[in-house]
Design a protein around this motif. Structure first.
Motif, PDB file in Angstrom:
ATOM      1  N   SER A  27       0.817  -1.211   0.000  1.00 15.84           N
ATOM      2  CA  SER A  27       0.000   0.000   0.000  1.00 15.84           C
ATOM      3  C   SER A  27       0.852   1.263   0.000  1.00 15.84           C
ATOM      4  O   SER A  27       2.035   1.230   0.348  1.00 15.84           O
ATOM      5  CB  SER A  27      -0.906  -0.025   1.236  1.00 15.84           C
ATOM      6  OG  SER A  27      -0.135  -0.380   2.366  1.00 15.84           O
ATOM      7  N   HIS A  73      -8.813   3.512   5.926  1.00 18.26           N
ATOM      8  CA  HIS A  73      -9.802   2.462   6.209  1.00 18.26           C
ATOM      9  C   HIS A  73      -9.194   1.396   7.097  1.00 18.26           C
ATOM     10  O   HIS A  73      -8.057   1.527   7.542  1.00 18.26           O
ATOM     11  CB  HIS A  73     -10.387   1.891   4.912  1.00 18.26           C
ATOM     12  CG  HIS A  73      -9.407   1.214   4.009  1.00 18.26           C
ATOM     13  ND1 HIS A  73      -8.464   1.910   3.296  1.00 18.26           N
ATOM     14  CD2 HIS A  73      -9.222  -0.092   3.698  1.00 18.26           C
ATOM     15  CE1 HIS A  73      -7.749   1.070   2.577  1.00 18.26           C
ATOM     16  NE2 HIS A  73      -8.176  -0.160   2.808  1.00 18.26           N
ATOM     17  N   ASP A  77      -3.233  -3.224   5.854  1.00 15.31           N
ATOM     18  CA  ASP A  77      -2.152  -2.583   5.093  1.00 15.31           C
ATOM     19  C   ASP A  77      -2.249  -1.062   5.123  1.00 15.31           C
ATOM     20  O   ASP A  77      -1.424  -0.374   4.519  1.00 15.31           O
ATOM     21  CB  ASP A  77      -2.104  -3.113   3.643  1.00 15.31           C
ATOM     22  CG  ASP A  77      -3.432  -3.026   2.924  1.00 15.31           C
ATOM     23  OD1 ASP A  77      -4.481  -3.062   3.586  1.00 15.31           O
ATOM     24  OD2 ASP A  77      -3.419  -2.919   1.673  1.00 15.31           O
ATOM     25  N   HIS A  78      -3.215  -0.539   5.872  1.00 19.51           N
ATOM     26  CA  HIS A  78      -3.347   0.912   6.012  1.00 19.51           C
ATOM     27  C   HIS A  78      -3.281   1.372   7.473  1.00 19.51           C
ATOM     28  O   HIS A  78      -3.415   2.561   7.740  1.00 19.51           O
ATOM     29  CB  HIS A  78      -4.636   1.393   5.332  1.00 19.51           C
ATOM     30  CG  HIS A  78      -4.636   1.055   3.866  1.00 19.51           C
ATOM     31  ND1 HIS A  78      -4.274   1.944   2.892  1.00 19.51           N
ATOM     32  CD2 HIS A  78      -4.885  -0.118   3.229  1.00 19.51           C
ATOM     33  CE1 HIS A  78      -4.314   1.343   1.707  1.00 19.51           C
ATOM     34  NE2 HIS A  78      -4.679   0.086   1.891  1.00 19.51           N
ATOM     35  N   ASP A 184      -8.239   2.964  -0.637  1.00 17.97           N
ATOM     36  CA  ASP A 184      -8.483   1.897  -1.616  1.00 17.97           C
ATOM     37  C   ASP A 184      -9.746   2.095  -2.447  1.00 17.97           C
ATOM     38  O   ASP A 184     -10.227   1.168  -3.098  1.00 17.97           O
ATOM     39  CB  ASP A 184      -8.507   0.537  -0.915  1.00 17.97           C
ATOM     40  CG  ASP A 184      -7.110   0.089  -0.541  1.00 17.97           C
ATOM     41  OD1 ASP A 184      -6.147   0.850  -0.813  1.00 17.97           O
ATOM     42  OD2 ASP A 184      -6.956  -1.006   0.032  1.00 17.97           O
ATOM     43  N   HIS A 221      -3.192   1.887  -3.794  1.00 15.28           N
ATOM     44  CA  HIS A 221      -2.208   0.964  -4.358  1.00 15.28           C
ATOM     45  C   HIS A 221      -1.909   1.401  -5.777  1.00 15.28           C
ATOM     46  O   HIS A 221      -2.819   1.795  -6.513  1.00 15.28           O
ATOM     47  CB  HIS A 221      -2.761  -0.475  -4.378  1.00 15.28           C
ATOM     48  CG  HIS A 221      -3.040  -1.016  -3.003  1.00 15.28           C
ATOM     49  ND1 HIS A 221      -2.188  -1.884  -2.362  1.00 15.28           N
ATOM     50  CD2 HIS A 221      -4.068  -0.797  -2.150  1.00 15.28           C
ATOM     51  CE1 HIS A 221      -2.688  -2.185  -1.167  1.00 15.28           C
ATOM     52  NE2 HIS A 221      -3.836  -1.530  -1.013  1.00 15.28           N
TER      53      HIS A 221
HETATM   54 ZN   LIG Z   1      -5.067  -1.599   0.714  1.00 16.79          ZN
END
Ligand SMILES: [Zn+2]
Length: 309
Positions: A27, A73, A77-78, A184, A221
């Motif tokens: 990300s 969110h 990965d964030h 995303d 991404h």
């Molecule tokens: Zn993501």
């Protein structure tokens, strides 16, 4: 600019951290600097990656230390790197925090150690990350709908356009710079995954982005891009929704539909196996009595349609 990775200066005191590789979990992040303070958009999937990102963004943050963090969110990965910026005020939308409570590092460790097709698929796509030592640090401040911040004199608008990709999806707009960090809601060059839906909320989010005064789009991404990527995401979502609806109406089971749909001009998007989740989400919209899939169920669906597993 499109192919640059690492710390990318966007002008007006705004920066993007663009992941050096594509793929699941790789990300992006962002930094918006003002006078004496700055705002970080997202942390990354593990501590090593987050440290590398913070080191790369450190020079512009010397005169403007990170005082605020926004998690766009609730996908790991964030936000799994939040513990490295816990001194700052961390902000997220209400739905995002609900997602974080549901799937944290413990759940990802469990998923990636399962002895099943879902577990093997998860290990293959997430094996490059190390969740060791990740402590879930949830946001301190929750907002609903919209929040306007003043970051050292720079206006930053947070808009929760979810539920769409996830239960809460925040876009971060810097009006005076003409820049939007989308989380995303935009995947540049990769397949969007509709974990939550409904689709019409995501389409509305695309329309909102297209109407914003923002020529530079930093996706969750993929490389820094423009509104062209927003249009492509919108087209993909409309196409998949129509294709899945036709098969639902014809009585075709969801997994058969996922195998049957030909992606045409969208076939080149990375992570095409996400189609299985997207079809499932359409089917649940059309028949709310269908049970939701849990994490292993969702990754199991994708493992089934992914030819490389
Ligand atoms: Zn993501």
């Amino acid at each position: 600019m499109a192919s640059r990775t690492g710390c990318v200066a966007l002008g007006h005191g705004c920066y993007a951290w663009i992941a050096g590789a594509a793929g699941w979990g790789m990300s992006n992040a962002g930094l918006i600097t003002g006078h004496g303070a700055s705002l970080l958009v997202d942390t990354l999937y593990d501590l090593r990656l987050t440290r590398t990102m913070l080191d790369a963004l450190a020079p512009p943050a010397v005169a403007a230390p990170i005082s605020t963090v926004v998690n766009t969110h609730g996908n790991g990965d964030h936000w799994f790197g939040n513990q490295l910026v816990a001194h700052a005020e961390i902000i997220a939308a209400r739905g995002s925090i609900a997602d974080m409570r549901q799937v944290g590092p413990a759940e990802m460790r469990a998923l990636t150690s399962m002895d099943s097709p879902a577990g093997r698929f998860a290990r293959r796509i997430f094996g490059r990350f190390d969740y060791t030592g990740v402590e879930p640090v949830l946001p301190h401040t929750v907002f609903d709908a919209e929040m306007v911040l003043n970051v050292g004199g720079t206006e930053v608008r947070l808009i929760d356009v979810g539920p769409a990709h996830s239960a809460g999806d925040t876009i971060v707009h810097v009006p005076q710079a003409g820049i939007v960090y989308t989380g995303d809601i935009v995947f540049a060059g990769a397949t969007p995954v509709v974990w939550h839906g409904p689709f019409h909320r995501w389409l509305a989010a695309c329309d909102l982005l297209l109407g914003l005064d923002a020529d530079i789009v930093v996706p969750g991404h993929g490389p820094v891009t423009t509104k062209q990527s927003v249009r492509e995401i919108r087209d993909y979502l409309e196409f998949v929704h129509a294709q899945a609806t036709a098969r639902f109406t014809a009585g075709m089971p969801a997994m058969d539909a996922a195998r049957d749909i030909r992606l045409g001009r969208f076939a080149d998007l990375d992570e095409s196996e996400r189609l299985a989740v997207n079809v499932h989400t359409v089917y649940r919209e059309l028949d709310p009595s269908l049970p939701p899939l849990d994490g292993p169920g969702l990754f199991g669906c994708m493992a089934e349609v992914c030819p490389r597993v």
